[in-house]
Every structure is written in structure tokens, then in C-alpha cells.
Design an enzyme around this catalytic site. Structure first.
Site, PDB file in Angstrom:
ATOM      1  N   GLU A  88      60.489 -22.572  62.984  1.00 61.41           N
ATOM      2  CA  GLU A  88      61.834 -23.146  63.180  1.00 61.41           C
ATOM      3  C   GLU A  88      62.645 -22.942  61.892  1.00 61.41           C
ATOM      4  OE1 GLU A  88      61.765 -27.462  62.823  1.00 61.41           O
ATOM      5  OE2 GLU A  88      63.472 -27.681  64.188  1.00 61.41           O
ATOM      6  N   ASN A  90      70.141 -25.610  66.900  1.00 66.07           N
ATOM      7  CA  ASN A  90      68.873 -25.237  66.267  1.00 66.07           C
ATOM      8  C   ASN A  90      68.198 -24.284  67.269  1.00 66.07           C
ATOM      9  OD1 ASN A  90      66.291 -25.150  65.199  1.00 66.07           O
ATOM     10  ND2 ASN A  90      66.234 -27.336  64.691  1.00 66.07           N
ATOM     11  N   LYS A 133      67.215 -25.873  70.734  1.00 62.87           N
ATOM     12  CA  LYS A 133      66.319 -27.051  70.690  1.00 62.87           C
ATOM     13  C   LYS A 133      66.874 -28.226  71.491  1.00 62.87           C
ATOM     14  CE  LYS A 133      63.908 -29.900  67.188  1.00 62.87           C
ATOM     15  NZ  LYS A 133      63.705 -29.996  65.728  1.00 62.87           N
ATOM     16  N   ASN A 179      59.153 -27.643  61.463  1.00 60.51           N
ATOM     17  CA  ASN A 179      59.287 -28.166  60.095  1.00 60.51           C
ATOM     18  C   ASN A 179      58.966 -29.644  60.217  1.00 60.51           C
ATOM     19  OD1 ASN A 179      61.304 -26.297  58.072  1.00 60.51           O
ATOM     20  ND2 ASN A 179      61.455 -25.869  60.256  1.00 60.51           N
TER      21      ASN A 179
END
Ligand code: CDV
Length: 309
Positions: free
Chosen positions: A46, A106, A123, A193
């Protein structure tokens, strides 16, 4: 019969002042290593191109627009696309997307061995909060900097199999997996992350966090009879720690490759996608066993409603 060597390219911390070009050079070094190992598909984390900036607060969110990509591919990532095309390697990576309409997402993409972007995913499950919370020791401001994704969980046929994506927090939600499973997914790539500390009151500790990470990915893979690559950006970033633990999981829910360190590291596994068929045609034969007449609440109610006393 579809066998393929697949890899996760774990990326160690990226500091605020590192350039996209420096990061892409690290990605290419891992791709070179993967090519030597016969890898046909490689997954990066990511937000691979930048530090995990949602840990920082800025009053005017536009001050952080420089962390976002306005086009993909762009000049910074072009060398990665070219190297992959040269190797005939498919890949996926995450980045921060700023659309022409000014929306921030994202995002992750799946790229074919010919360098075409086949699928883009934004996302869905954004963790954290939108405003600065002084009581927190660590901010997690994804809800400030991103909109919830509008793509939903889609799949694409590439390299002879069905591929899909989730991003980080999505891996903890069975809904993400099942929507992909219902489209016959055989390989789910998940970049993450995960800060080692970011809660209000309790420090869960890395061990517990790591357990929940593995539990989520192994359960999702098993319950949908799919391979999964979950790959971290990790280690120290601007004084903040994010855990590593990148894994490749088979359709039985077993970890078949795992990162040892917290830096740039390649994990590799041989995938035999025929192994997806067993679960999909027995215990998790959705067509035979699902009872959708009882699942209405999942798609009609967001939070918990307890019965009255
Ligand atoms: N980047 C993320 O989505 N991180 C979350 C943390 C905040 C828990 C995760 O699920 O790993």
C-alpha cells in the site's frame, strides 16, 4: 493446470525526504531479484511510493497533495513499468491517487506483463479519524486525506488466473474477501502499512497485532480458497515503527512464505492455482451451500443493533 512463481516485495521505511525516483529504484532492485528467481507476478505494498503520511496532521489538506499521483503511469514510475515489460512480469502496487475531479483515494493497480493497467482498486475500509485527536499518542488520519473507495472489489483475468486486490485494513473484513470470492478469485494481493502503535489507551503489542494480521489473511484465503500475497511497507519511517510480517498464503490457509526482516525483502512461492479448485468445489462451494436469504443484514445494516432488553 496453472502454476506460477509469485512474490511479495516488502519495502522498508520510506522517509519524508525520499524521492519517488529513489523508491522506484528500490522497487526495481527487488524486481530484478524476482526475475532471477523466475517470478511471473510481484506485489508491492500500500502507498509504496511515499512515506505513510496519514500519521501527520495538516490543517489544510491541500498541503499534502504532493504525496498524490495525478496520473498513472507517470514519469517517476515509468522505469518500473518498462522493467516489468522487459521481464514479462505482472505486478501490483499501491499509491495515492488525486483524480482530475480533485478526489483523493488510496489506490492499487494490477498491471499486465505487457505494462497495461488492467484493474484499479480504491481502498474501501479507511481506518482512523478525520480530525486531530490530542488524546492520541499517534494520529491515523486516513479519513482526513482519502475518500472511501468507490470501485468496490472487482477482479480481472490476467496471466491465466483471476486476480483481485484489497488494501491494508480491508484484509480484516470478511466482506472484502467474500465479494472477491464470489467472483472466483484465485489470487488476492494486499498491500499494508500497519503502525505498531496507534491506539488510544492500550498498547496491543506487535505480537498480538501480527497474530491478527496473519489470522485475517489466512482465514480470508482459506474461506475463499484463494492464494493471497499480503505485503508490508514497514520498519522505521520518520521515527515511527510499522510491523513487517509479509506473507504468501495458500488456498488451505497456510503461510507458504514469510519475510524475516523489516527492510526491503523479497518473499517467493510456487503457486499451483489448481489447488484453488478443491475448496471452491467442496466446503466453500458457494453455489451449493450459501444461504443468502439469511445474510440480508450484512448489506443493509452498518453498525450493531442490539435487541431491546
Ligand atoms: N493502513 C491501514 O489501513 N492500517 C490499519 C491500522 C490502522 C490498524 C491496518 O488495518 O493495518
Amino acid at each position: 493446470m496453472t502454476k506460477m512463481t509469485i512474490a511479495g516485495a516488502q519495502i522498508g521505511g520510506i522517509q519524508k525526504d525520499e524521492t519517488r525516483e529513489e523508491v522506484v529504484a528500490r522497487m526495481i532492485a527487488l524486481m530484478d531479484d524476482a526475475h532471477e528467481k523466475g517470478v511471473a507476478f510481484i506485489a508491492y505494498p500500500e502507498m509504496t511510493l511515499t512515506t505513510f503520511f496519514p500519521r501527520f496532521y495538516v490543517e489544510d489538506r491541500a498541503d499534502f497533495d504532493h504525496w498524490f499521483e495525478t496520473e498513472m503511469p507517470n514519469a517517476s514510475v515509468q522505469p518500473l513499468f518498462e522493467r516489468a515489460r522487459e521481464y514479462g512480469m505482472g505486478f501490483t502496487f499501491g499509491y495515492c491517487e488525486l483524480t482530475p475531479e480533485g478526489e483523493h483515494f488510496n489506490t492499487s493497480i494490477i498491471v499486465s506483463p505487457k505494462g497495461e493497467i488492467l484493474l484499479s482498486y480504491r481502498k474501501t475500509h479507511l481506518p482512523g479519524h478525520a480530525e486531530f485527536e490530542p488524546e492520541r499518542t499517534h494520529q491515523h488520519l486516513e479519513k482526513r486525506y482519502f475518500l472511501p473507495g468507490d470501485t468496490g472489489f472487482n477482479v480481472v483475468r490476467s496471466q491465466g488466473i483471476i486476480m483481485g486486490m484489497s488494501i491494508c485494513n480491508d484484509r480484516r473484513w470478511p466482506e472484502s474477501w467474500r465479494v472477491l470470492g464470489l467472483q472466483g478469485v484465485q489470487l488476492v494481493s494486499i498491500g499494508y502499512n500497519t503502525p505498531s502503535q496507534n491506539n488510544l489507551s492500550k498498547d496491543e503489542g506487535i505480537e498480538r497485532r501480527m497474530y491478527h494480521h496473519e489470522l485475517s489473511v489466512c482465514a480470508g484465503a482459506y474461506q475463499n480458497s484463494t492464494y493471497a500475497i499480503a505485503v508490508a511497507k514497514c520498519g522505521m519511517e520518520d521515527g515511527n515503527h510499522m510491523f513487517a510480517g509479509s506473507i504468501i498464503v495458500d488456498p488451505d490457509g497456510f503461510v507458504i512464505a514469510k519475510a524475516q526482516g523489516e527492510g526491503d525483502e523479497l518473499i517467493v512461492a510456487e503457486a499451483d492455482f489448481d489447488k484453488c479448485t478443491f475448496g471452491k468445489s467442496t466446503v466453500f462451494n458457494f453455489d451449493a451451500h450459501r444461504r443468502i436469504e439469511h445474510y440480508g443484514l450484512i448489506a443493509s445494516q452498518t453498525g450493531v443493533k442490539e435487541p431491546s432488553e
